[in-house]
Design a protein around this motif. Structure first.
Motif, mmCIF file in Angstrom:
data_model
loop_
_atom_site.group_PDB
_atom_site.id
_atom_site.type_symbol
_atom_site.label_atom_id
_atom_site.label_comp_id
_atom_site.label_asym_id
_atom_site.label_seq_id
_atom_site.Cartn_x
_atom_site.Cartn_y
_atom_site.Cartn_z
ATOM 1 N N UNK A 83 -2.240 3.907 9.389
ATOM 2 C CA UNK A 83 -2.297 4.304 7.980
ATOM 3 C C UNK A 83 -0.911 4.648 7.462
ATOM 4 N N UNK A 84 -0.762 4.583 6.125
ATOM 5 C CA UNK A 84 0.465 5.033 5.484
ATOM 6 C C UNK A 84 0.146 6.261 4.639
ATOM 7 N N UNK A 110 4.820 -1.646 4.291
ATOM 8 C CA UNK A 110 3.899 -0.920 5.172
ATOM 9 C C UNK A 110 2.623 -1.723 5.400
ATOM 10 N N UNK A 111 2.157 -2.396 4.360
ATOM 11 C CA UNK A 111 0.920 -3.174 4.478
ATOM 12 C C UNK A 111 1.196 -4.537 5.106
ATOM 13 N N UNK A 116 -0.867 -1.619 7.674
ATOM 14 C CA UNK A 116 -1.349 -0.254 7.446
ATOM 15 C C UNK A 116 -2.381 -0.198 6.331
ATOM 16 N N UNK A 117 -3.262 0.799 6.454
ATOM 17 C CA UNK A 117 -4.250 1.132 5.435
ATOM 18 C C UNK A 117 -3.820 2.446 4.795
ATOM 19 N N UNK A 130 -7.294 -2.626 -1.445
ATOM 20 C CA UNK A 130 -8.050 -3.424 -0.474
ATOM 21 C C UNK A 130 -9.397 -3.900 -1.008
ATOM 22 N N UNK A 131 -9.698 -3.624 -2.287
ATOM 23 C CA UNK A 131 -10.984 -3.972 -2.883
ATOM 24 C C UNK A 131 -10.931 -5.392 -3.451
#
Length: 144
Positions: A83-84, A110-111, A116-117, A130-131
């Motif tokens: 995760x971030x 980061x992604x 990362x989430x 992410x949707x």
């Protein structure tokens, strides 16, 4: 008579030295046993913590809005973190202290580069990245 007294004293000193040596050996063995038990407990805790937190696979879909592409975020670089964080003082990020290294980078990197989430403690409002079903006015960076 002097020789007999010296022999008795010498025998008692030897017996005292043997008792002292056995006592020291016993004490050292007990400390070593306690240290091994403590080490085993710490290793078991670390194994449980690692087993509980498995790193998720890379996000299959994400869209970073163009205005957020250069936003700075923090990550904990270790084997389990995925995760971030948008806040440097996030409690989840602080837990990383001593378990990994901190890095500051752009949200897009980061992604894209670190898979990362978003952190659900400090970056819950970024769930829309992410949707797949979210309505977007313009296309940002990401995989589609």
């Amino acid at each position: 008579m002097n020789i007999t007294l010296l022999k008795q004293l010498n025998g008692k000193l030897k017996a005292f030295a043997i008792v002292l040596l056995l006592g020291a050996t016993t004490l050292a063995c007990q400390e070593n046993k306690e240290l091994k038990e403590e080490t085993n407990t710490v290793e078991a805790s670390a194994t449980e913590a690692t087993a509980v937190v498995d790193k998720r696979p890379a996000p299959e879909f994400f869209v970073v809005p163009a205005e957020m592409a250069q936003k700075r975020v923090w990550i904990c670089e270790n084997n389990t973190a995925d995760i971030f964080h948008v806040k440097h003082d996030c409690p989840v990020l602080i837990e990383c202290k001593g378990k990994g290294t901190f890095r500051n980078m752009t949200l897009a990197r980061a992604i894209e580069d670190y898979d990362r989430y978003n952190c659900q403690t400090c970056a819950k409002d970024l769930d829309f990245i992410y949707d797949e079903d979210a309505v977007r006015m313009e296309t940002g960076l990401g995989q589609q």
